[in-house]
Design an enzyme around this catalytic site. Structure first.
Site, PDB file in Angstrom:
ATOM      1  N   ASP A   1       0.825  -1.204   0.000  1.00 28.85           N
ATOM      2  CA  ASP A   1       0.000   0.000   0.000  1.00 28.85           C
ATOM      3  C   ASP A   1       0.860   1.256   0.000  1.00 28.85           C
ATOM      4  O   ASP A   1       0.530   2.258  -0.642  1.00 28.85           O
ATOM      5  CB  ASP A   1      -0.954  -0.002   1.196  1.00 28.85           C
ATOM      6  CG  ASP A   1      -0.235  -0.130   2.536  1.00 28.85           C
ATOM      7  OD1 ASP A   1       0.863  -0.720   2.581  1.00 28.85           O
ATOM      8  OD2 ASP A   1      -0.784   0.347   3.550  1.00 28.85           O
ATOM      9  N   ARG A   2       2.011   1.202   0.675  1.00 29.66           N
ATOM     10  CA  ARG A   2       2.905   2.354   0.700  1.00 29.66           C
ATOM     11  C   ARG A   2       3.588   2.548  -0.654  1.00 29.66           C
ATOM     12  O   ARG A   2       3.782   3.681  -1.110  1.00 29.66           O
ATOM     13  CB  ARG A   2       3.946   2.205   1.806  1.00 29.66           C
ATOM     14  CG  ARG A   2       3.342   2.215   3.208  1.00 29.66           C
ATOM     15  CD  ARG A   2       4.415   2.212   4.263  1.00 29.66           C
ATOM     16  NE  ARG A   2       5.158   3.485   4.255  1.00 29.66           N
ATOM     17  CZ  ARG A   2       6.315   3.663   4.888  1.00 29.66           C
ATOM     18  NH1 ARG A   2       6.873   2.660   5.550  1.00 29.66           N
ATOM     19  NH2 ARG A   2       6.912   4.831   4.854  1.00 29.66           N
TER      20      ARG A   2
ATOM     21  N   THR B   1      -6.235   4.116   9.262  1.00 28.83           N
ATOM     22  CA  THR B   1      -6.000   3.351  10.487  1.00 28.83           C
ATOM     23  C   THR B   1      -4.702   3.797  11.140  1.00 28.83           C
ATOM     24  O   THR B   1      -4.623   3.977  12.353  1.00 28.83           O
ATOM     25  CB  THR B   1      -5.947   1.847  10.175  1.00 28.83           C
ATOM     26  OG1 THR B   1      -7.161   1.450   9.536  1.00 28.83           O
ATOM     27  CG2 THR B   1      -5.764   1.045  11.448  1.00 28.83           C
TER      28      THR B   1
END
Length: 243
Positions: free
Chosen positions: A95-96, A119
């Protein structure tokens, strides 16, 4: 057309893109099901799919996608339009990486700091040479409120909200002042640090809590709906076969 699926800690985000990275449709679900995919595929002629997940994969869903589309499972071994300079790339979340690729696509040849307020509060930095250098990870807004409630005997859980004060005159307002002002100061401080070292810095803010925070950030920012999805689509296009 292409389907991008981002399976996060809380929600599953799906987006349909044209081959030229035009977003055609977007929605999020708590659970990804085959019936949902069947409905989506009946609406769009999807040929390619990329899946990025920070959780354990659903083998039934992946098997269905493999049978109905050219499926790319995003891993660090996929070809990327940026160069990864992270010291431990094997520990870097997909995701990064996608967030960094999306930031670079929005601001090519620029120093870009992409902040995801979800989150976790995650920052990713790509320089004007297209190199991903890293960033930071800290607890997100709701995680901070939950921690105060769970790790103390008497403090209540407070729902996040916008505030215009810095002195809490009761327990609820003290928690709000501490968490909300604290995370805003953290973000503004991070931006100041990067601005001192990198000229003409562009800042992107995204994530579920972006709207809650964006008016309190001092530097002019670009509120992006989801650079991760854009980044995943750029990666899909780079790795999809021409057939």
């Amino acid at each position: 057309m292409d389907l991008v699926i981002d399976i996060g800690n809380t929600l599953q985000k799906l987006a349909v893109f044209s081959e030229k990275s035009v977003l055609l449709d977007f929605f999020s679900e708590k659970n990804l099901s085959i019936s949902l995919l069947e409905t989506l595929f009946s609406q769009y002629p999807i040929k390619h799919t990329i899946v990025s997940s920070v959780r354990e994969d659903d083998d039934l869903v992946l098997h269905w996608l493999e049978n109905n589309t050219q499926l790319i499972r995003f891993t660090p071994s996929c070809r990327l339009p940026i160069r990864i300079k992270y010291a431990t790339p094997e520990t870097l979340g997909t995701d990064r990486i996608a967030n960094a690729v999306g930031a670079n696509a929005l601001y090519p040849n620029k120093n870009v700091l992409s902040i995801m307020a979800g989150t976790c509060l995650v920052t990713d930095f790509v320089n004007d040479k297209g190199e991903y250098l890293g960033g930071s990870i800290s607890p997100g807004v709701r995680m901070r409120f939950q921690a105060l409630s769970q790790f103390t005997a008497h403090l209540p859980f407070i729902e996040p909200e916008n505030i215009d004060f810095f002195i809490g005159d009761n327990t609820k307002n003290s928690i709000l002042a501490g968490v909300m002002n604290g995370i805003v100061q953290e973000i503004n401080g991070i931006i100041r640090q990067y601005s001192r070292h990198y000229s003409q810095l562009k800042v992107i803010l995204s994530g579920g809590d972006a709207e809650l925070l964006q008016n309190s950030i001092k530097k002019r920012i670009f509120a992006a709906q989801n650079p991760v999805l854009l980044g995943l689509h750029k990666i899909l296009r780079l790795n999809a076969s021409k057939s």
